[in-house]
Write an enzyme that holds these catalytic residues in place. Structure first.
Site, short mmCIF file in Angstrom:
data_model
loop_
_atom_site.label_atom_id
_atom_site.label_comp_id
_atom_site.label_asym_id
_atom_site.label_seq_id
_atom_site.Cartn_x
_atom_site.Cartn_y
_atom_site.Cartn_z
CB VAL A 95 -3.53 5.50 6.33
CG1 VAL A 95 -4.34 5.08 7.55
CG2 VAL A 95 -3.66 4.46 5.22
CG ASP A 96 -4.72 8.98 0.97
OD1 ASP A 96 -4.71 10.22 1.17
OD2 ASP A 96 -5.77 8.37 0.64
CB ALA A 112 -14.69 12.14 -4.94
CG HIS A 161 -8.98 5.35 10.74
ND1 HIS A 161 -9.93 4.93 9.83
CD2 HIS A 161 -9.63 5.48 11.92
CE1 HIS A 161 -11.10 4.79 10.45
NE2 HIS A 161 -10.95 5.14 11.71
CB THR A 221 -16.71 7.48 4.48
OG1 THR A 221 -16.73 6.45 5.47
CG2 THR A 221 -17.60 8.62 4.91
NE ARG A 271 -3.78 0.10 1.82
CZ ARG A 271 -4.43 0.84 2.72
NH1 ARG A 271 -4.39 0.51 3.98
NH2 ARG A 271 -5.12 1.88 2.34
CB CYS A 290 15.42 3.24 20.48
SG CYS A 290 14.45 1.89 19.75
CG LEU A 321 -19.65 5.91 -7.01
CD1 LEU A 321 -19.46 7.05 -7.99
CD2 LEU A 321 -18.52 4.89 -7.16
P1 OAD Z 1 -15.08 2.02 2.27
O1 OAD Z 1 -14.33 1.21 1.27
O2 OAD Z 1 -15.83 1.32 3.34
O3 OAD Z 1 -16.13 2.96 1.51
C1 OAD Z 1 -15.74 3.74 0.41
C2 OAD Z 1 -16.94 4.55 -0.06
O4 OAD Z 1 -16.49 5.37 -1.13
C3 OAD Z 1 -18.12 3.72 -0.59
O5 OAD Z 1 -19.33 4.18 0.00
C4 OAD Z 1 -18.11 3.99 -2.09
O6 OAD Z 1 -19.42 4.06 -2.65
C5 OAD Z 1 -17.45 5.36 -2.16
N1 OAD Z 1 -16.72 5.60 -3.42
C6 OAD Z 1 -16.05 4.73 -4.21
N2 OAD Z 1 -15.51 5.35 -5.27
C7 OAD Z 1 -15.84 6.66 -5.16
C8 OAD Z 1 -15.60 7.83 -5.95
N3 OAD Z 1 -14.90 7.79 -7.07
N4 OAD Z 1 -16.12 9.00 -5.52
C9 OAD Z 1 -16.86 9.07 -4.37
N5 OAD Z 1 -17.11 8.01 -3.59
C10 OAD Z 1 -16.62 6.82 -3.97
O7 OAD Z 1 -14.03 3.07 2.87
P2 OAD Z 1 -14.15 3.95 4.21
O8 OAD Z 1 -15.56 4.32 4.48
O9 OAD Z 1 -13.14 5.02 4.10
O10 OAD Z 1 -10.04 1.71 8.53
O11 OAD Z 1 -13.66 2.90 5.30
C11 OAD Z 1 -13.56 3.31 6.63
C12 OAD Z 1 -12.43 2.59 7.31
O12 OAD Z 1 -12.59 1.17 7.10
C13 OAD Z 1 -11.06 2.85 6.72
O13 OAD Z 1 -10.47 4.02 7.24
C14 OAD Z 1 -10.28 1.65 7.11
C15 OAD Z 1 -11.30 0.61 6.75
O14 OAD Z 1 -11.20 -0.61 7.35
C16 OAD Z 1 -9.01 1.03 9.07
O15 OAD Z 1 -8.24 0.37 8.40
C17 OAD Z 1 -8.90 1.20 10.54
#
Ligand code: OAD
Length: 236
Positions: A94-95, A222, A110, A178, A60, A140, A205
């Site tokens: 995390v990016d 987005a 995160h 998200t 990653r 260290c 999306l």
């Molecule tokens: P998810 O993969 O759960 O959700 C991504 C969201 O982005 C989905 O609702 C998609 O519909 C939307 N999506 C995809 N492509 C898109 C685009 N081009 N434009 C707009 N939206 C788009 O990711 P997160 O909600 O970020 O945590 O996940 C939350 C956390 O779960 C992450 O931070 C990570 C993961 O496990 C840890 O690792 C602790």
């Protein structure tokens, strides 16, 4: 939405970086459809098989180093620079694509992929290379105790007190890209709504799990919907 806002909190997730070529987690072909999150994103998984976890994050990290920020990241940086009021960006990502676009007021709840942490001395260090059990901590000099500076399932997200303070004061809460499946971030919209003072907007999306809690919803990629939304905010 013609109201003039004073204090904005924006939550972003993997969807904002999808068009930069970084995989999301739960979409079709998402990272959690290919990897078991219990193996690569928990402290227990790391204790069982640190090599596997390092390999996952090394891949990653390499992917991130090659990626570029997109029009959605750039629009949010422009909002921070031009908006006449407070803008706080809270990201689950995390990016570092928000930083590369120019955002400065940013909290990585995160953690950050381009940082590592030494479990022996506690140092947090910038890191762009691969990491493995033979890597020695530059602070260290102990070998084998370094880990990615990311928050795993079962660990406490970062900056929560400051984030809840900002949520309590904001008059606009925006959630971008998200799925609304991971708490505490998934609960922010309900926290904001409970106070009844802020406008709430989802840009994604597809409708997220919590879509019905948002007063306004805008669906699309987005890179298209975020710049248009920012333009609207800056034109009021
Ligand atoms: P998810 O993969 O759960 O959700 C991504 C969201 O982005 C989905 O609702 C998609 O519909 C939307 N999506 C995809 N492509 C898109 C685009 N081009 N434009 C707009 N939206 C788009 O990711 P997160 O909600 O970020 O945590 O996940 C939350 C956390 O779960 C992450 O931070 C990570 C993961 O496990 C840890 O690792 C602790």
């Amino acid at each position: 939405m013609t109201r003039r806002f004073k204090s904005i909190v924006i939550l972003t997730g993997a969807g904002i970086s999808a068009e930069s070529g970084l995989g999301t987690f739960r979409d079709k072909d998402g990272l959690w459809t290919k990897y078991d999150l219990n193996e690569v994103a928990t402290p227990e998984g790391f204790a069982r098989n640190p090599e596997l976890v390092h390999d996952f994050y090394n891949a990653r990290r390499r992917n991130l180093v090659e990626a570029s920020c997109n029009a959605a990241h750039v629009a949010l940086a422009e909002l921070e620079q031009k908006f006449d009021g407070d803008v706080l960006l809270v990201t689950q990502n995390v990016d570092d694509l928000h930083e590369r676009a120019g955002s400065a007021r940013l909290m990585h709840m995160h953690g950050e992929l381009l940082k590592i942490r030494c479990e022996a001395c506690g140092s947090v260090l910038a890191w762009r290379e691969d990491l493995d059990l033979a890597t020695t901590c530059p602070a260290c000099a102990i070998t084998g105790r370094l880990r990615p500076h990311v928050v795993w399932f079962g660990e406490m997200p970062l900056y929560m007190e400051a984030i809840y303070d900002a949520l309590a004061l904001c008059d606009l809460f925006v959630s971008i890209g998200t799925s609304g499946q991971v708490y505490p971030a998934a609960g922010f919209v309900a926290d904001v709504r409970r106070r009844g003072l802020a406008h709430t907007v989802e840009l994604n999306l597809d409708p997220s799990d919590g879509f019905s809690l948002f007063a306004e919803k805008i669906y699309g990629p987005a890179t298209q919907v975020v710049p248009t939304f920012v333009e609207r905010l800056l034109s009021v």
